[in-house]
Design a protein around this motif. Structure first.
Motif, PDB file in Angstrom:
ATOM      1  N   THR A  18     -12.240 -19.234  12.326  1.00  0.00           N
ATOM      2  CA  THR A  18     -11.671 -20.121  13.324  1.00  0.00           C
ATOM      3  C   THR A  18     -10.888 -19.338  14.361  1.00  0.00           C
ATOM      4  O   THR A  18     -11.016 -19.567  15.554  1.00  0.00           O
ATOM      5  CB  THR A  18     -10.744 -21.159  12.652  1.00  0.00           C
ATOM      6  OG1 THR A  18     -11.517 -21.951  11.761  1.00  0.00           O
ATOM      7  CG2 THR A  18     -10.103 -22.051  13.682  1.00  0.00           C
ATOM      8  N   VAL A  19     -10.085 -18.414  13.938  1.00  0.00           N
ATOM      9  CA  VAL A  19      -9.296 -17.625  14.876  1.00  0.00           C
ATOM     10  C   VAL A  19     -10.210 -16.806  15.781  1.00  0.00           C
ATOM     11  O   VAL A  19      -9.999 -16.719  16.985  1.00  0.00           O
ATOM     12  CB  VAL A  19      -8.323 -16.699  14.123  1.00  0.00           C
ATOM     13  CG1 VAL A  19      -7.657 -15.744  15.089  1.00  0.00           C
ATOM     14  CG2 VAL A  19      -7.263 -17.523  13.410  1.00  0.00           C
ATOM     15  N   LEU A  20     -11.265 -16.219  15.225  1.00  0.00           N
ATOM     16  CA  LEU A  20     -12.182 -15.429  16.043  1.00  0.00           C
ATOM     17  C   LEU A  20     -12.884 -16.292  17.072  1.00  0.00           C
ATOM     18  O   LEU A  20     -13.028 -15.921  18.230  1.00  0.00           O
ATOM     19  CB  LEU A  20     -13.213 -14.738  15.146  1.00  0.00           C
ATOM     20  CG  LEU A  20     -12.675 -13.597  14.266  1.00  0.00           C
ATOM     21  CD1 LEU A  20     -13.767 -13.110  13.325  1.00  0.00           C
ATOM     22  CD2 LEU A  20     -12.159 -12.443  15.109  1.00  0.00           C
ATOM     23  N   SER A  45      -0.327 -21.185  21.758  1.00  0.00           N
ATOM     24  CA  SER A  45      -0.868 -19.928  21.257  1.00  0.00           C
ATOM     25  C   SER A  45      -1.852 -20.250  20.147  1.00  0.00           C
ATOM     26  O   SER A  45      -1.487 -20.892  19.158  1.00  0.00           O
ATOM     27  CB  SER A  45       0.233 -19.021  20.704  1.00  0.00           C
ATOM     28  OG  SER A  45      -0.321 -17.957  19.958  1.00  0.00           O
ATOM     29  N   SER A  46      -3.092 -19.815  20.309  1.00  0.00           N
ATOM     30  CA  SER A  46      -4.095 -20.090  19.281  1.00  0.00           C
ATOM     31  C   SER A  46      -3.876 -19.225  18.047  1.00  0.00           C
ATOM     32  O   SER A  46      -4.500 -19.451  17.009  1.00  0.00           O
ATOM     33  CB  SER A  46      -5.503 -19.858  19.836  1.00  0.00           C
ATOM     34  OG  SER A  46      -5.704 -18.491  20.127  1.00  0.00           O
ATOM     35  N   GLN A  47      -2.992 -18.241  18.128  1.00  0.00           N
ATOM     36  CA  GLN A  47      -2.693 -17.381  16.993  1.00  0.00           C
ATOM     37  C   GLN A  47      -1.501 -17.899  16.177  1.00  0.00           C
ATOM     38  O   GLN A  47      -1.098 -17.265  15.204  1.00  0.00           O
ATOM     39  CB  GLN A  47      -2.375 -15.965  17.489  1.00  0.00           C
ATOM     40  CG  GLN A  47      -3.453 -15.348  18.359  1.00  0.00           C
ATOM     41  CD  GLN A  47      -4.797 -15.293  17.665  1.00  0.00           C
ATOM     42  OE1 GLN A  47      -4.923 -14.731  16.589  1.00  0.00           O
ATOM     43  NE2 GLN A  47      -5.801 -15.902  18.266  1.00  0.00           N
ATOM     44  N   GLY A  76      -3.087 -20.177  25.108  1.00  0.00           N
ATOM     45  CA  GLY A  76      -2.081 -20.045  26.151  1.00  0.00           C
ATOM     46  C   GLY A  76      -1.209 -18.813  26.025  1.00  0.00           C
ATOM     47  O   GLY A  76      -0.417 -18.513  26.921  1.00  0.00           O
ATOM     48  N   GLN A  77      -1.324 -18.096  24.894  1.00  0.00           N
ATOM     49  CA  GLN A  77      -0.643 -16.824  24.684  1.00  0.00           C
ATOM     50  C   GLN A  77       0.884 -16.930  24.842  1.00  0.00           C
ATOM     51  O   GLN A  77       1.551 -15.974  25.204  1.00  0.00           O
ATOM     52  CB  GLN A  77      -1.194 -15.762  25.636  1.00  0.00           C
ATOM     53  CG  GLN A  77      -2.683 -15.550  25.491  1.00  0.00           C
ATOM     54  CD  GLN A  77      -3.258 -14.613  26.529  1.00  0.00           C
ATOM     55  OE1 GLN A  77      -2.632 -13.609  26.867  1.00  0.00           O
ATOM     56  NE2 GLN A  77      -4.434 -14.918  27.039  1.00  0.00           N
ATOM     57  N   PHE A  78       1.411 -18.111  24.573  1.00  0.00           N
ATOM     58  CA  PHE A  78       2.845 -18.360  24.733  1.00  0.00           C
ATOM     59  C   PHE A  78       3.324 -17.969  26.129  1.00  0.00           C
ATOM     60  O   PHE A  78       4.440 -17.448  26.299  1.00  0.00           O
ATOM     61  CB  PHE A  78       3.664 -17.637  23.665  1.00  0.00           C
ATOM     62  CG  PHE A  78       3.790 -18.400  22.375  1.00  0.00           C
ATOM     63  CD1 PHE A  78       4.088 -19.747  22.359  1.00  0.00           C
ATOM     64  CD2 PHE A  78       3.626 -17.745  21.160  1.00  0.00           C
ATOM     65  CE1 PHE A  78       4.214 -20.448  21.169  1.00  0.00           C
ATOM     66  CE2 PHE A  78       3.754 -18.431  19.961  1.00  0.00           C
ATOM     67  CZ  PHE A  78       4.045 -19.785  19.968  1.00  0.00           C
ATOM     68  N   ASP A  79       2.497 -18.221  27.112  1.00  0.00           N
ATOM     69  CA  ASP A  79       2.826 -17.887  28.496  1.00  0.00           C
ATOM     70  C   ASP A  79       2.646 -19.133  29.354  1.00  0.00           C
ATOM     71  O   ASP A  79       1.550 -19.697  29.426  1.00  0.00           O
ATOM     72  CB  ASP A  79       1.930 -16.761  29.000  1.00  0.00           C
ATOM     73  CG  ASP A  79       2.289 -16.325  30.418  1.00  0.00           C
ATOM     74  OD1 ASP A  79       3.218 -15.523  30.577  1.00  0.00           O
ATOM     75  OD2 ASP A  79       1.633 -16.825  31.359  1.00  0.00           O
ATOM     76  N   SER A  80       3.718 -19.556  30.000  1.00  0.00           N
ATOM     77  CA  SER A  80       3.689 -20.806  30.768  1.00  0.00           C
ATOM     78  C   SER A  80       2.688 -20.762  31.906  1.00  0.00           C
ATOM     79  O   SER A  80       1.953 -21.733  32.145  1.00  0.00           O
ATOM     80  CB  SER A  80       5.087 -21.109  31.313  1.00  0.00           C
ATOM     81  OG  SER A  80       6.010 -21.260  30.266  1.00  0.00           O
TER      82      SER A  80
END
Length: 340
Positions: A18-20, A45-47, A76-80
């Motif tokens: 799923t993560v990949l 964040s998908s991680q 979203g990489q924890f980036d607004s």
């Protein structure tokens, strides 16, 4: 740091595949061909473990719906700014029929509205708009918010501290807050101080950032204990932070169960700690159930129906979200919906 990370950091993959898949931006499909609903799921964040649990619920609801649904998870990489760009892109191409979003910064994300193409958006955990405590949709395009006002939840946490401190004078409290500058945590910290400030026996001796991280919190509380080893309460808004605080207490020779240690998030480890009496309480979230509810409401909107404008996230888990050892006895099979 951002306005979402409370209750969110400490990722544990649902499965490696799923993560990949999500990291590469490949769609998980529940159906294909004509009549397929295409839904973009925008994770802060998908991680991240909390986001993954929400996505798990979205997938469960898609599979149970009996409809053809194609899901694409975006990181979203924890980036607004990254998430804002993603929302603008998926709502301008005409390729999607709806969006589920876990906002990294709900205040900033409002800049995407009005959308280039009118498709329904459901937001999970945080509202989209200028008021972090208003769950009713604040911008045209958001059809449902699945969440609870953070100040309300924080006040309830603080009330548990007041009860514990009733016969302790002075009752020394440490506030372990995720990020002191984020709108979400500003609201929570304000609620903590408002409730605790009404009781003269309660003294907030320190307020520190845990950054929603165990190791950061361990270091922060270790430093606090050098000056305040006689603290009675550690009030944290995230389970990962409380886990770090627990280690700091043990390293200092203090038994966690001898004081009031509490967290927020409802991770499986937190639920087990409350059941064991190591922690006195925990504010439980239900991210899988929230994800399921989000897609259910989105489907109503995409089908031309009328979704609920607000889904109270405290009421969808089937148990009292303000958990103590006594309340958890009533639901012996509940272990928590996610890993922190």
């Amino acid at each position: 740091m951002n306005s979402l990370r409370s209750r969110l950091t400490g990722a544990v993959a649902l499965t490696t595949s799923t993560v990949l898949l999500t990291a590469c931006g490949i769609a998980d499909s529940a159906g294909s061909g004509s009549g397929t609903f295409k839904v973009a799921v925008l994770a802060a964040s998908s991680q991240n473990g909390y986001n993954q649990a929400v996505y798990k619920g979205v997938k469960q609801a898609a599979a149970a719906s009996g409809k053809k649904i194609s899901l694409k998870l975006l990181d979203g990489q924890f980036d607004s700014n990254t998430q804002l760009s993603q929302l603008q892109n998926v709502t301008s191409t005409g390729d999607y029929d709806g969006v589920v979003v876990v906002p990294n910064d709900g205040v900033g994300l409002a800049a995407a509205f009005p959308l280039a193409k009118k498709i329904p958006v459901v937001t999970v955990l945080n509202p989209v708009g200028s008021d972090i405590n208003t769950m009713k949709p604040q911008v045209d395009g958001v059809v449902t918010t699945v969440g609870v006002p953070p100040a309300t939840a924080a006040a309830k946490q603080a009330e548990g501290v007041v009860t514990y401190c009733a016969d302790v004078d002075p009752c020394k409290v440490v506030l372990l807050v995720g990020n002191l500058s984020s709108p979400l945590d500003v609201a929570r910290r304000g609620a903590y101080k408002k409730v605790l400030g009404g009781h003269s026996n309660i003294k907030v001796v320190s307020t520190v950032e845990g950054q929603y991280d165990r190791d950061t919190s361990l270091k922060a509380i270790s430093n606090v204990l050098q000056a305040h080893k006689d603290v009675n309460v550690i009030l944290s808004n995230a389970d990962q932070q409380t886990a770090g605080a627990q280690i700091a207490l043990q390293n200092a020779g203090i038994k966690p169960r001898s004081m009031y240690l509490t967290g927020g998030g409802g991770t499986k480890d937190a639920v087990a700690a409350v059941r064991a009496g190591t922690w006195r309480a925990d504010y439980i979230n239900f991210p899988v159930s929230m994800g399921k509810s989000a897609l259910e409401q989105l489907l109503k909107a995409m089908d031309g129906g009328k979704p609920e404008p607000v889904v109270d996230a405290d009421k969808i888990g089937g148990i009292d979200p303000y958990a103590t050892k006594a309340t958890l006895v009533k639901t012996p099979d509940f272990t928590g919906e996610w890993n922190g």
